[in-house]
Design a protein around this motif. Structure first.
Motif, mmCIF file in Angstrom:
data_model
loop_
_atom_site.group_PDB
_atom_site.id
_atom_site.type_symbol
_atom_site.label_atom_id
_atom_site.label_comp_id
_atom_site.label_asym_id
_atom_site.label_seq_id
_atom_site.Cartn_x
_atom_site.Cartn_y
_atom_site.Cartn_z
ATOM 1 N N UNK A 1 35.440 23.597 6.133
ATOM 2 C CA UNK A 1 34.022 23.183 6.542
ATOM 3 C C UNK A 1 33.607 21.614 6.159
ATOM 4 N N UNK A 2 34.444 20.849 5.402
ATOM 5 C CA UNK A 2 34.071 19.599 5.199
ATOM 6 C C UNK A 2 33.472 18.899 6.366
ATOM 7 N N UNK A 3 32.822 18.004 6.181
ATOM 8 C CA UNK A 3 32.323 17.155 7.551
ATOM 9 C C UNK A 3 33.179 16.199 8.080
ATOM 10 N N UNK A 4 34.278 15.770 7.256
ATOM 11 C CA UNK A 4 35.277 14.760 7.882
ATOM 12 C C UNK A 4 36.634 15.139 7.077
ATOM 13 N N UNK A 5 37.725 14.720 7.615
ATOM 14 C CA UNK A 5 39.067 14.873 7.054
ATOM 15 C C UNK A 5 39.412 13.709 6.111
ATOM 16 N N UNK A 6 39.471 13.817 4.783
ATOM 17 C CA UNK A 6 39.835 12.637 4.018
ATOM 18 C C UNK A 6 41.203 12.172 4.243
ATOM 19 N N UNK A 7 41.491 10.662 4.079
ATOM 20 C CA UNK A 7 42.460 10.156 4.133
ATOM 21 C C UNK A 7 42.914 9.165 2.953
ATOM 22 N N UNK A 8 41.683 8.822 2.263
ATOM 23 C CA UNK A 8 41.710 7.908 1.314
ATOM 24 C C UNK A 8 41.203 8.319 0.173
ATOM 25 N N UNK A 9 41.259 7.745 -0.982
ATOM 26 C CA UNK A 9 40.362 7.901 -2.135
ATOM 27 C C UNK A 9 39.007 7.429 -2.117
ATOM 28 N N UNK A 10 38.757 6.298 -1.184
ATOM 29 C CA UNK A 10 37.612 5.735 -0.880
ATOM 30 C C UNK A 10 36.637 6.553 -0.105
ATOM 31 N N UNK A 11 37.268 7.831 0.556
ATOM 32 C CA UNK A 11 36.365 8.617 1.358
ATOM 33 C C UNK A 11 35.781 9.527 0.359
ATOM 34 N N UNK A 12 35.975 9.649 -0.892
ATOM 35 C CA UNK A 12 35.360 10.575 -1.827
ATOM 36 C C UNK A 12 34.009 9.926 -1.982
ATOM 37 N N UNK A 13 34.004 8.660 -1.591
ATOM 38 C CA UNK A 13 32.524 7.864 -2.304
ATOM 39 C C UNK A 13 31.585 7.730 -0.791
ATOM 40 N N UNK A 14 32.141 8.214 0.267
ATOM 41 C CA UNK A 14 31.304 8.185 1.436
ATOM 42 C C UNK A 14 29.689 8.853 1.296
ATOM 43 N N UNK A 15 28.848 8.420 1.988
ATOM 44 C CA UNK A 15 27.470 9.426 1.976
ATOM 45 C C UNK A 15 27.866 10.856 2.425
ATOM 46 N N UNK A 16 28.769 11.032 3.229
ATOM 47 C CA UNK A 16 28.744 12.586 3.780
ATOM 48 C C UNK A 16 29.622 13.266 2.627
ATOM 49 N N UNK A 17 30.071 12.824 1.685
ATOM 50 C CA UNK A 17 30.668 13.501 0.680
ATOM 51 C C UNK A 17 29.625 13.639 -0.659
ATOM 52 N N UNK A 18 28.516 13.283 -0.413
ATOM 53 C CA UNK A 18 27.527 12.893 -1.751
ATOM 54 C C UNK A 18 27.446 14.496 -2.022
ATOM 55 N N UNK A 19 27.632 14.819 -3.454
ATOM 56 C CA UNK A 19 27.314 15.832 -4.253
ATOM 57 C C UNK A 19 28.051 17.091 -3.738
ATOM 58 N N UNK A 20 29.384 16.559 -3.041
ATOM 59 C CA UNK A 20 30.240 17.539 -2.584
ATOM 60 C C UNK A 20 31.512 17.493 -3.103
ATOM 61 N N UNK A 21 31.908 16.652 -4.134
ATOM 62 C CA UNK A 21 33.034 16.271 -4.860
ATOM 63 C C UNK A 21 33.360 17.015 -6.126
#
Length: 324
Positions: A134-154
């Motif tokens: 159900x994640x809003x995107x498929x992560x490919x990089x460590x940087x992706x975990x700091x995206x606004x779309x991942x806020x509060x979801x890590x």
């Protein structure tokens, strides 16, 4: 005829080496119970004259037990098979490990065993990214975990309670160009650090969190069982703990201990690890189902001696960064 005689001599030597291993062998390990039993069973099938007694707990508790025994002048373990090389570096520095210069390290990179051959990595357990379907995107990089779309979801395990998580933190801060600023960005994005890898798996597979930092085999196993999750090896590279094995300098059965090390590093031992679902240390053993080709997995550099020296400072730094 000369070749036949040489082959016979080598066979006799191998048989003599195997027969020298007998009696009781005490192994202290942090492997999961099922894995520890499979490891011991596979070893005893090859060395039936050895009776293995094993004790299993987390690495900190295993070390506490060992230290209490040493304090009492009665260390019981012959062999340690634990999670990380940092602990082994500490024991080596104290003179607690027995060097085994004759150990056969064929197929294993020099970076995966101690230069003085006091401990040897038996597998690679990497830390990458797990995400929920159900994640809003498929992560490919460590940087992706700091995206606004991942806020509060890590979710991620805490280095304050998990040795593997501390190794991961030190590896990322030492290799990513942002250094500790990467963790500052995670904290600002609401990443939650608590518990261990099992807690991360539960949170992401259950949908409470949609992304997580986690050791590879857990989500790969759970996906195979039908969990709605995927595991990613980020493009920058991954950290790795290597489940090293070592013989204690106080070992009562050094011959059997050496045979145990030999088995874990052999093709048979490494195939046993692969069957359990781990990346073998030997480059000539195929990876388990669910993993990409070995060549596509980039393992980031890590200085175990420096990590040992800076352990307290790193824990303090992490606590300060994540509590902001």
């Amino acid at each position: 005829m000369r070749k036949i005689i040489l082959a016979a001599m080598l066979l006799a030597s191998a048989i003599a080496g195997a027969s020298a291993a007998d009696g009781k062998l005490v192994v202290y390990t942090s492997q999961p119970n099922t894995d520890a039993q499979q490891t011991v069973d596979a070893f005893m099938a090859k060395y039936p004259a050895v009776k293995v007694e094993w004790v299993r707990d987390g690495t900190p508790k295993i070390l506490a037990k060992l230290r209490a025994e040493i304090e009492a002048g009665q260390p019981q373990a012959d062999v340690l098979l634990i999670a990380d090389v940092v602990t082994m570096e500490g024991l080596k520095k104290e003179g607690r490990l027995l060097a085994y210069p004759e150990a056969d390290v064929s197929g294993i990179e020099a970076a995966l065993y101690d230069k003085d051959k006091t401990y040897f990595s038996t597998k690679l357990i990497t830390t990458g990214i797990v995400y929920n379907a159900k994640a809003p995107f498929v992560p490919a990089s460590w940087e992706d975990l700091t995206k606004p779309e991942a806020k509060g979801l890590v979710a991620m395990p805490s280095p304050l309670t998990s040795g593997a998580a501390m190794i991961h933190t030190v590896t990322l801060t030492g290799n990513l160009p942002q250094g500790w600023d990467y963790y500052n960005a995670l904290a600002r994005n609401g990443a939650q650090a608590s518990g261990g890898n099992g807690d991360v798996l539960k949170a992401v597979s259950g949908g409470d969190k949609l992304f997580g930092m986690i050791v590879d085999y857990m989500p790969i196993r759970e996906k195979a069982k039908g969990a709605p999750i995927e595991f990613v090896f980020p493009r920058e590279g991954v950290s790795a703990v290597t489940e090293p094995v070592a013989i204690l300098s106080t070992a009562k059965n050094a011959d059997a201990a050496k045979a145990f090390v030999d088995f874990l590093l052999s093709k048979d031992g490494q195939q046993t690890a692969a069957k359990m679902g781990y990346i073998p240390a030997r480059a000539d053993i195929a990876l388990p189902a669910g993993y990409p080709d070995r060549s596509s997995i980039k393992v980031l550099g890590y200085d175990a001696a420096a990590a040992l020296a800076n352990d307290a400072a790193n824990k303090e730094k992490f606590g300060a960064v994540m509590s902001q």
